[in-house]
Design a protein around this motif. Structure first.
Motif, PDB file in Angstrom:
ATOM      1  N   LYS A 195       0.828  -1.204   0.000  1.00 14.35           N
ATOM      2  CA  LYS A 195       0.000   0.000   0.000  1.00 14.35           C
ATOM      3  C   LYS A 195       0.864   1.257   0.000  1.00 14.35           C
ATOM      4  O   LYS A 195       1.849   1.353   0.740  1.00 14.35           O
ATOM      5  N   LYS A 196       0.503   2.203  -0.859  1.00 15.27           N
ATOM      6  CA  LYS A 196       1.150   3.506  -1.002  1.00 15.27           C
ATOM      7  C   LYS A 196       2.562   3.420  -1.581  1.00 15.27           C
ATOM      8  O   LYS A 196       3.325   4.376  -1.518  1.00 15.27           O
ATOM      9  N   GLU A 197       2.916   2.262  -2.118  1.00 15.10           N
ATOM     10  CA  GLU A 197       4.194   2.127  -2.807  1.00 15.10           C
ATOM     11  C   GLU A 197       3.938   1.746  -4.261  1.00 15.10           C
ATOM     12  O   GLU A 197       3.002   1.015  -4.568  1.00 15.10           O
ATOM     13  N   MET A 198       4.771   2.258  -5.162  1.00 15.45           N
ATOM     14  CA  MET A 198       4.581   2.031  -6.583  1.00 15.45           C
ATOM     15  C   MET A 198       5.384   0.823  -7.051  1.00 15.45           C
ATOM     16  O   MET A 198       6.545   0.661  -6.698  1.00 15.45           O
ATOM     17  N   LEU A 231      -5.882  -2.080  -5.030  1.00 15.15           N
ATOM     18  CA  LEU A 231      -4.675  -1.561  -5.673  1.00 15.15           C
ATOM     19  C   LEU A 231      -5.069  -0.546  -6.733  1.00 15.15           C
ATOM     20  O   LEU A 231      -5.751  -0.878  -7.699  1.00 15.15           O
ATOM     21  N   ASP A 232      -4.649   0.698  -6.532  1.00 19.50           N
ATOM     22  CA  ASP A 232      -4.982   1.743  -7.491  1.00 19.50           C
ATOM     23  C   ASP A 232      -4.036   1.669  -8.683  1.00 19.50           C
ATOM     24  O   ASP A 232      -2.968   1.052  -8.622  1.00 19.50           O
TER      25      ASP A 232
END
Length: 244
Positions: A195-198, A231-232
């Motif tokens: 989460k919040k990592e690319m 997951l965005d």
């Protein structure tokens, strides 16, 4: 490279099973429908060119959503290609799409894809003279992302697709094991998400990812099961997508 009737296509499924026993599936027809859409969009450059024509297509999409004219199978069958394309781009932003639907639509629910539209109707045309004078101004739908910029950003993905073998591949000749391998790589990618990592996918993985996001409810359920969260997808960094 045009559309073909679904009956002439092989159809098989890649099944996904999580550690807690949940099961999901992605069908080959889902991928075929996506590929045929991309081919048609590439054949109509105005669909990714900034200007009044693109703005008109975006307005049409937003007005149809506001009127809730895209919920049923019958309504989706009648969607012109241009509106289907704008809708596709919006769904490539799953968190924004979820929030836009649940917070702005009277039903408070996601508008899900219910048909493989391109397979069923390859000759859809947009009526350039469509009038919005009858629209009830009390209902509006304003996407939280800039759809114009999002559509234009898809040029990079479309250019990569044109250099990919599936752009000109005879889709009736796909081998089941090859398709399953595509999906297995995508699932492995999803499991790596933090989460919040690319994380940057290969193009093959991104193609399946786009295919999966075309079905918002299915995608959200599977994403939560595989990643622990939705997951965005950030197409603003899609130029970093690996080509192989």
């Amino acid at each position: 490279m045009g559309s073909a009737p679904s009956s002439s296509m092989p159809n098989f499924e890649a099944r996904i099973r999580t550690k807690d026993g949940k099961r999901f599936r992605i069908s080959y027809h889902d991928l075929v429908d996506h590929i045929l859409l991309l081919r048609q969009v590439i054949a109509q450059p105005e669909l990714t060119q900034e200007g009044p024509t693109l703005d008109h297509f975006i307005d049409d999409y937003c007005n149809r959503m506001a009127r809730q004219d895209m919920k049923s199978k019958q309504q989706q069958l009648k969607l012109p290609l241009e509106t289907e394309w704008i809708w596709h781009v919006h769904r490539l932003h799953p968190l924004s799409y979820h929030n836009d639907c649940t917070k702005q639509l009277p039903s408070g629910k996601l508008v899900d894809k219910k048909i493989r539209q391109v397979l069923q109707n390859s000759k859809r045309k947009h009526d350039a003279k469509i009038s919005f004078s009858s629209i009830n101004k009390n209902f509006v739908f304003v996407p939280s992302i800039d759809l114009r910029k999002a559509v234009i950003r898809q040029r990079d993905f479309l250019e990569k697709f044109q250099n990919h073998y599936l752009y000109s591949f005879d889709l009736k000749k796909m081998d089941r094991s090859h398709f399953v391998h595509f999906v297995q790589n995508y699932v492995s990618f999803m499991k790596l998400a933090i989460k919040k990592e690319m994380i940057v996918p290969t193009f093959d993985i991104d193609l399946i990812w786009h295919t999966h996001m075309r079905y918002p409810s299915q995608y959200q359920t599977a994403s939560i099961a595989l990643c622990g969260f939705i997951l965005d997808h950030d197409d603003a960094i899609e130029s970093n997508t690996l080509t192989k």
